[in-house]
Every structure is written in structure tokens, then in C-alpha cells.
Design a protein around this motif. Structure first.
Motif, short mmCIF file in Angstrom:
data_model
loop_
_atom_site.label_atom_id
_atom_site.label_comp_id
_atom_site.label_asym_id
_atom_site.label_seq_id
_atom_site.Cartn_x
_atom_site.Cartn_y
_atom_site.Cartn_z
N GLY A 179 -1.44 15.26 -5.02
CA GLY A 179 -2.32 16.91 -5.28
C GLY A 179 -3.01 16.06 -6.53
O GLY A 179 -3.44 17.24 -7.29
N THR A 180 -3.45 15.20 -7.61
CA THR A 180 -4.61 15.05 -8.08
C THR A 180 -5.63 15.07 -7.63
O THR A 180 -6.66 15.68 -8.21
N ARG A 181 -5.41 14.10 -6.26
CA ARG A 181 -7.02 14.21 -5.78
C ARG A 181 -6.34 14.30 -4.02
O ARG A 181 -5.40 13.29 -3.93
N ALA A 182 -8.02 13.64 -3.48
CA ALA A 182 -7.80 13.55 -1.77
C ALA A 182 -7.70 12.04 -1.84
O ALA A 182 -8.38 11.87 -2.66
N LEU A 183 -6.43 12.13 -0.94
CA LEU A 183 -6.50 9.94 -0.81
C LEU A 183 -7.10 10.32 -0.05
O LEU A 183 -6.71 10.36 1.13
N THR A 184 -7.30 8.77 0.21
CA THR A 184 -8.43 7.90 1.77
C THR A 184 -7.18 7.65 2.46
O THR A 184 -5.44 7.41 1.75
N PRO A 185 -7.19 8.44 3.80
CA PRO A 185 -6.19 7.82 4.95
C PRO A 185 -5.08 6.26 4.51
O PRO A 185 -6.19 5.67 4.56
N ALA A 186 -3.62 6.77 4.33
CA ALA A 186 -3.13 5.10 4.61
C ALA A 186 -3.56 4.31 5.16
O ALA A 186 -3.90 3.00 4.65
N VAL B 36 0.85 -0.93 -0.03
CA VAL B 36 0.24 0.21 0.11
C VAL B 36 1.43 1.13 0.22
O VAL B 36 1.53 1.81 1.08
N ALA B 37 1.16 1.81 -0.52
CA ALA B 37 1.67 3.21 -1.64
C ALA B 37 1.19 4.15 0.07
O ALA B 37 -0.06 4.36 -0.23
N ALA B 38 1.64 4.99 0.82
CA ALA B 38 1.66 5.45 1.77
C ALA B 38 1.24 6.84 1.14
O ALA B 38 0.27 7.87 0.85
N GLN B 39 2.39 7.81 0.15
CA GLN B 39 2.58 8.68 -0.45
C GLN B 39 2.56 8.90 -1.80
O GLN B 39 3.64 8.79 -1.80
N PRO B 40 1.39 7.92 -3.00
CA PRO B 40 2.42 8.10 -4.62
C PRO B 40 2.95 9.44 -5.11
O PRO B 40 1.70 9.88 -4.94
N ASP C 149 -14.40 4.63 -10.51
CA ASP C 149 -15.44 4.42 -10.28
C ASP C 149 -16.02 3.75 -9.61
O ASP C 149 -16.63 3.82 -9.09
N LEU C 150 -15.38 3.12 -8.31
CA LEU C 150 -16.13 2.40 -7.58
C LEU C 150 -16.33 3.31 -6.55
O LEU C 150 -17.19 3.35 -5.62
N ARG C 151 -15.58 3.99 -5.95
CA ARG C 151 -15.80 6.00 -5.35
C ARG C 151 -16.44 6.37 -5.61
O ARG C 151 -17.39 6.60 -5.06
N GLN C 152 -16.68 6.48 -7.42
CA GLN C 152 -18.04 7.39 -7.68
C GLN C 152 -19.67 6.49 -7.49
O GLN C 152 -20.11 6.68 -6.63
N ARG C 153 -19.13 5.40 -7.83
CA ARG C 153 -20.32 3.95 -6.69
C ARG C 153 -20.57 4.44 -5.57
O ARG C 153 -21.75 5.11 -5.60
N LEU C 154 -19.97 4.15 -4.82
CA LEU C 154 -20.08 4.50 -3.25
C LEU C 154 -20.96 5.95 -3.21
O LEU C 154 -21.46 6.00 -2.10
N ARG D 61 -15.63 1.76 8.60
CA ARG D 61 -15.21 2.73 8.76
C ARG D 61 -15.82 4.26 8.32
O ARG D 61 -14.91 5.36 7.56
N GLY D 62 -17.03 4.19 7.28
CA GLY D 62 -17.41 4.91 6.90
C GLY D 62 -16.38 5.67 5.74
O GLY D 62 -17.01 6.86 5.54
N LEU D 63 -16.23 5.04 4.23
CA LEU D 63 -15.56 5.57 3.57
C LEU D 63 -15.96 6.06 2.36
O LEU D 63 -17.50 5.33 2.04
N TYR D 64 -15.53 6.56 1.65
CA TYR D 64 -16.30 7.38 -0.31
C TYR D 64 -17.53 7.43 0.24
O TYR D 64 -18.28 7.70 -0.78
N ALA D 65 -18.54 7.48 1.34
CA ALA D 65 -19.59 8.31 1.35
C ALA D 65 -19.59 9.70 0.75
O ALA D 65 -18.51 10.20 0.94
N ARG D 66 -20.43 10.68 0.32
CA ARG D 66 -20.38 11.64 -0.66
C ARG D 66 -19.96 12.50 0.62
O ARG D 66 -19.39 13.76 0.37
N ASN D 67 -20.70 12.44 1.73
CA ASN D 67 -20.67 13.56 3.01
C ASN D 67 -19.24 13.17 4.00
O ASN D 67 -20.54 13.85 4.90
#
Length: 197
Positions: A48-55, A39-43, A164-169, A190-196
Motif C-alpha cells: 500500500g505504500t507504492r506500486a511495486l514492479t511485478p515480482a 526476491v520478496a513477492a509481497q513485502p 533514487d534509481l526509479r526516479q532517475r529512470l 522489459r521497458g521497466l521504470y519508464a515514466r509512461n
């Protein structure tokens, strides 16, 4: 004698069946002892391309996804290294010297290796394993001419992507059968990827 170790690095934001099929096929076709999903920590290429989910959350998803899969392991090697960009050369250098390493990349990445940081160190340390899906093309002869040891592993074409999975979620749509059940449970817990979020 060390192990034959596959190294499949990624953001895994989130991990999905495509990642696992690739890892499983590589392990089987090349008779590897284990494939590490690192799992990449800071690829650095995604900074700067988008916010990453915490490692730590992404690592938990990978751990849950491979918990019951023989020969696939989640690796926190890059996260444990601490702050700063994540470079494959550093990751491979941190592996035991007697392990025979196989760096697993997609066909799209294989054509961009000259843009990586310290590619000569990667080339010296690992055999490049190109995961080849129908409809992709890699210039294997050019890679070999540049000094890479190259193996090719063919996998089925699976039209699934983390974006695509992030958009679906975010839209509240199901991801069942696209993401391993253990990882789905972790996402929900963990409540990840929800819109709010």
C-alpha cells in the motif's frame, strides 16, 4: 552437513550495486557457501505504500545481476510460495533443516526487528548479520540480550537507493555503474521504470 547460507531478502526494485556489495562482503567475511538474494513477492511492510514492479520482473533483474557472480544466487522462494504477504519467518522455515542460516539485514532494519512477524522463529532459525555502513549505529548488546546471535559485517558507504534509481529512470537519466550491466539490459528489454509505463 549442510551449507552456510546467507539470506538477503529484499524488494530489489531495482537491484543495485549496494545490494551486491553487501552480499559479496557478507559471503567473504563470514566464509559462507552462498548468499541467496531472495526476491520478496509481497513485502508486508511495503504493501500500500507504492506500486511495486511485478515480482517476475524483479526476479529477472536479480538473476541477470548475479548471473556471473560466484557464490551469489537469485532466489524465487517467496514468489514460488504464492499469494499473500511475504514473511521472513516463513522463508527461513522453508530452507533445508541442515543449512546454517545467516539472515542479512541493514542497520536500519536491525533496530526494528521487534516489529516483524514472528521474530522468535527467526531468532531460533538464523544468525543475524548486520551490515554496518559508516554513519549507522546498531544496538548489538541489546540484540544479544534479547537472544539474537549477531554478526557484524562492515561495508563501504555507497549512496545509492532503489527509490533514487526509479526516479532517475523515470527522468531518462543514466544508471550505469549504479546497477549491474545485466540488470540494466533487462530493465531496457522489459521497458521497466519508464515514466509512461
Amino acid at each position: 552437513m549442510g551449507r552456510r547460507v546467507g539470506v538477503l531478502g529484499g524488494t530489489f526494485d531495482p537491484i543495485h550495486v549496494g545490494h551486491l556489495v553487501a552480499a559479496s562482503e557478507v559471503r567473504s567475511q563470514l566464509a559462507l557457501d552462498v548468499v541467496l538474494l531472495v526476491v520478496a513477492a509481497q513485502p508486508w511492510q511495503k504493501t500500500g505504500t507504492r506500486a511495486l514492479t511485478p515480482a517476475a520482473d524483479r526476479l529477472a533483474l536479480v538473476q541477470a545481476a548475479v548471473a556471473d557472480v560466484d557464490g551469489l544466487e537469485a532466489s524465487s522462494l517467496e514468489i514460488d510460495r504464492g499469494q499473500g504477504p511475504t514473511y521472513t519467518a516463513d522463508t527461513l522455515a522453508a530452507m533445508p533443516d541442515d543449512d546454517e542460516l545467516f539472515l542479512v539485514v541493514g542497520a536500519d532494519v536491525a533496530n526494528l526487528l521487534d516489529t516483524w512477524v514472528r521474530p522468535e522463529e527467526i531468532r531460533a532459525r538464523a544468525t543475524l548479520v548486520v551490515v554496518d555502513r559508516p554513519g549507522t549505529s546498531v544496538h548489538h548488546d541489546e540484540l544479544r540480550a534479547d537472544g539474537w546471535r549477531v554478526e557484524t559485517v562492515h561495508i563501504p558507504l555507497l549512496e545509492v537507493s532503489s527509490s533514487d534509481l526509479r526516479q532517475r529512470l523515470a527522468a531518462g537519466r543514466p544508471i550505469d555503474f549504479l546497477v549491474p550491466p545485466g540488470a540494466v539490459r533487462e530493465i531496457e528489454k522489459r521497458g521497466l521504470y519508464a515514466r509512461n509505463r
